[in-house]
Motif scaffolding. Structure first.
Motif, short mmCIF file in Angstrom:
data_model
loop_
_atom_site.label_atom_id
_atom_site.label_comp_id
_atom_site.label_asym_id
_atom_site.label_seq_id
_atom_site.Cartn_x
_atom_site.Cartn_y
_atom_site.Cartn_z
N GLY A 1 0.81 -1.28 0.05
CA GLY A 1 0.00 0.02 0.00
C GLY A 1 0.82 1.45 0.09
N GLN A 2 2.30 1.42 -0.35
CA GLN A 2 2.86 2.15 -0.24
C GLN A 2 2.85 3.01 -1.82
N THR A 3 2.72 4.23 -1.89
CA THR A 3 2.81 4.97 -3.23
C THR A 3 4.18 4.99 -3.34
N ARG A 4 4.56 4.52 -4.62
CA ARG A 4 5.86 4.56 -5.21
C ARG A 4 5.96 5.85 -6.20
N LEU A 5 4.88 6.32 -6.91
CA LEU A 5 4.85 7.13 -7.86
C LEU A 5 3.63 7.65 -7.98
N SER A 6 3.32 9.28 -7.82
CA SER A 6 2.14 9.57 -8.06
C SER A 6 2.24 10.88 -9.04
N ARG A 7 1.10 11.16 -9.88
CA ARG A 7 1.45 12.36 -10.74
C ARG A 7 -0.15 12.69 -10.85
N TYR A 8 -0.56 13.99 -10.65
CA TYR A 8 -1.71 14.57 -10.64
C TYR A 8 -1.77 15.34 -11.58
N TYR A 9 -3.06 15.55 -12.37
CA TYR A 9 -3.29 16.33 -13.55
C TYR A 9 -4.32 17.34 -13.21
N GLU A 10 -4.83 17.29 -11.98
CA GLU A 10 -5.63 18.38 -11.39
C GLU A 10 -5.20 19.10 -10.07
N HIS A 11 -5.14 20.11 -9.75
CA HIS A 11 -4.73 20.31 -8.41
C HIS A 11 -5.28 19.80 -7.41
N VAL A 12 -4.73 18.99 -6.49
CA VAL A 12 -5.30 18.50 -5.21
C VAL A 12 -4.27 18.93 -4.17
N GLU A 13 -4.75 19.42 -3.03
CA GLU A 13 -3.98 19.83 -2.01
C GLU A 13 -3.28 18.66 -1.35
N ILE A 14 -2.16 18.92 -0.58
CA ILE A 14 -1.25 17.80 -0.38
C ILE A 14 -1.93 16.65 0.73
N HIS A 15 -2.53 17.35 1.71
CA HIS A 15 -3.29 16.55 2.84
C HIS A 15 -4.54 15.74 2.10
N LYS A 16 -5.11 16.26 1.01
CA LYS A 16 -6.15 15.58 0.42
C LYS A 16 -5.64 14.48 -0.59
N ARG A 17 -4.35 14.73 -0.95
CA ARG A 17 -3.68 13.55 -1.84
C ARG A 17 -3.50 12.39 -0.96
N THR A 18 -2.87 12.47 0.19
CA THR A 18 -2.74 11.29 1.00
C THR A 18 -4.07 10.70 1.54
N MET A 19 -5.29 11.29 1.79
CA MET A 19 -6.38 10.90 2.10
C MET A 19 -6.76 10.02 1.03
N LEU A 20 -6.87 10.79 -0.40
CA LEU A 20 -7.36 10.28 -1.65
C LEU A 20 -6.54 8.77 -1.93
N GLU A 21 -5.14 8.66 -1.91
CA GLU A 21 -4.12 7.77 -2.12
C GLU A 21 -4.62 6.83 -1.03
N ALA A 22 -4.60 6.96 0.10
CA ALA A 22 -4.92 6.04 1.25
C ALA A 22 -6.45 5.08 0.68
N ASP A 23 -7.57 5.88 0.61
CA ASP A 23 -8.63 5.21 0.08
C ASP A 23 -8.56 4.49 -1.29
N VAL A 24 -8.21 4.98 -2.17
CA VAL A 24 -7.93 4.46 -3.58
C VAL A 24 -7.12 3.11 -3.34
N ILE A 25 -6.02 3.04 -2.73
CA ILE A 25 -5.39 1.92 -2.68
C ILE A 25 -6.09 0.87 -1.86
N LYS A 26 -6.60 1.27 -0.74
CA LYS A 26 -7.63 0.39 -0.16
C LYS A 26 -8.79 -0.25 -0.91
N HIS A 27 -9.33 0.39 -1.64
CA HIS A 27 -10.21 0.02 -2.65
C HIS A 27 -9.71 -1.19 -3.52
N CYS A 28 -8.47 -0.68 -4.05
CA CYS A 28 -7.93 -1.44 -5.35
C CYS A 28 -7.18 -2.84 -4.64
N LEU A 29 -6.72 -2.81 -3.30
CA LEU A 29 -5.71 -3.84 -3.03
C LEU A 29 -6.68 -4.86 -2.48
N SER A 30 -8.03 -4.21 -2.18
CA SER A 30 -8.87 -5.18 -1.42
C SER A 30 -9.73 -5.99 -2.38
#
Length: 112
Positions: free
Chosen positions: A12-41
């Motif tokens: 579940g560790q992000t190794r590379l991330s690239r955003y094409y729309e502005h997303v604040e840093i703290h929202k990125r971490t929450m989004l990545e954690a939730d997205v990763i949880k959805h996909c890995l499960s």
């Protein structure tokens, strides 16, 4: 339209991330954690397209590496699925043996 591109390991560790729309840093971490949880499960038998909030997730697994792309509702999922595969093939040619040695790939990418 592609909103973001993530490469994540099985832990579940992000190794590379690239955003094409502005997303604040703290929202990125929450989004990545939730997205990763959805996909890995999800199991390998389940579809690689996931409806998530106001966009879709398209992901593929290569050995211990997950590639996840967030897209808007109008984007073609199969085209993005193929894009992921082509991207990994290019990385495989450039870095050699991406699929079997993802740790080397991640080291090379992080040094760029």
């Amino acid at each position: 339209m592609i909103k973001f591109f993530l490469m994540v390991n099985k832990q579940g560790q992000t190794r590379l991330s690239r955003y094409y729309e502005h997303v604040e840093i703290h929202k990125r971490t929450m989004l990545e954690a939730d997205v990763i949880k959805h996909c890995l499960s999800r199991s390998k038998d389940q579809c690689s397209f996931v409806e998530y909030k106001d966009f879709k997730l398209v992901y593929r697994q290569y050995a211990a590496l997950f590639v996840v792309v967030g897209i808007n509702e109008t984007e073609n999922e199969m085209a993005v699925y193929e894009l992921i595969h082509n991207f990994v093939e290019v990385l495989d040619k450039y870095f050699s043996r991406v699929v079997s040695e993802t740790s080397n790939l991640l080291q090379n990418i992080s040094s760029l």
